[in-house]
Design an enzyme around this catalytic site. Structure first.
Site, PDB file in Angstrom:
ATOM      1  N   HIS A 160      13.308  17.435 -14.911  1.00  0.00           N
ATOM      2  CA  HIS A 160      12.223  18.345 -15.263  1.00  0.00           C
ATOM      3  C   HIS A 160      12.733  19.783 -15.176  1.00  0.00           C
ATOM      4  CE1 HIS A 160       8.614  15.521 -14.194  1.00  0.00           C
ATOM      5  NE2 HIS A 160       8.783  15.577 -15.500  1.00  0.00           N
ATOM      6  N   CYS A 254       7.049  20.434  -7.222  1.00  0.00           N
ATOM      7  CA  CYS A 254       6.514  19.161  -7.711  1.00  0.00           C
ATOM      8  C   CYS A 254       5.169  18.834  -7.078  1.00  0.00           C
ATOM      9  CB  CYS A 254       7.495  18.025  -7.413  1.00  0.00           C
ATOM     10  SG  CYS A 254       8.934  17.976  -8.496  1.00  0.00           S
TER      11      CYS A 254
END
Length: 261
Positions: A160, A254
């Site tokens: 990511h 996250c």
């Protein structure tokens, strides 16, 4: 944020995840609570999303949506193991009275869509290569009416964008050049010539998976060189230990979805 009530490593959808890894859920909850308390102590509001049994990755709340000026672009996950998380996030935002746009293409929320700046001049850095469909970048541009800067990731450890870039303020980034294609490196170097370049050892403990409010930078405790580097730029590093949640491939960012109203 969403507490890691059901957190476990039951499947592998990134290189950090090793099925069979023993997770100390009590420690994971305590570390997550430390992160939540850190935000509160810094003066931020924290809303909670209820965890759902059978969705062990819900603690990684950043992936559930992207919010800009009160508009929510819901997530659409690439892997079926996480698909139902998008429904939980969208339901929460609708309950809160927010405008929610359902996506056509795969996007994994703030995992791959990072907002730099605020207001009409904000730019969205958009990652692809492992999770988010490149076509979702144009979709985000339409939904938010903001410039999108597409960036391609090449190292599966940094699956990511928020594992390879930390947005520190409206003009400053920290990043790992090796995580990007040469073309994407060139784009970032041109736009952010004074960016903090992370030590690969710090990136390897997800040091760039950090959260900044423009002054305080909440980052993994093991990313010591990065903490020193951001301090030299005038930011205040706030280290936290999320060693249990690192087993699933996540850090402070996250676990944190920013709601920009």
């Amino acid at each position: 944020m969403c507490p890691p009530t059901h957190f476990a490593v039951e499947y592998a959808i990134n290189p950090w995840m090793l099925p069979g890894t023993v997770v100390d859920r009590r420690l994971a909850l305590a570390q997550w609570e430390e992160l939540r308390r850190t935000y509160l102590d810094l003066g931020h509001r924290v809303d909670l999303l209820a965890p759902v049994p059978g969705l062990p990755d819900m603690v990684y709340a950043a992936n559930g949506a992207t919010v800009v000026d009160g508009t929510v672009l819901a997530a659409r996950f690439r892997h079926p193991q996480r698909a139902a998380e998008a429904v939980a996030h969208a339901t929460w935002f609708r309950w809160a009275g927010t405008c929610v746009v359902e996506p056509e293409f795969v996007n994994e929320g703030e995992g791959d869509l990072l907002v730099v700046g605020s207001g009409p001049d904000a730019v969205i850095l958009a990652g692809h290569g492992f999770r988010t469909d490149p076509r979702a970048h144009a979709e985000a541009a339409r939904v938010f009416g903001r410039e999108i800067v597409s960036l391609e990731l090449v190292d599966p450890r940094y699956y990511h964008l928020d594992t390879a870039i930390a947005v520190l303020d409206a003009t400053t980034l920290a990043w790992l050049p090796e995580a990007f294609t040469p073309a994407s490196r060139a784009v970032l170097q041109e736009r952010f010539p004074d960016a903090v370049v992370a030590d690969p050892a710090d990136a390897a403990v997800l040091g760039l998976n950090a959260v900044s409010d423009g002054r305080h930078v909440v980052l993994p405790v093991r990313a010591t060189r990065l903490a020193a580097a951001v301090a030299e730029r005038g930011f205040v590093p706030v280290p936290v230990d999320l060693s249990e949640l690192l087993k699933g491939g996540g850090g402070p960012k996250c676990c944190t979805l920013e709601v920009r109203t």
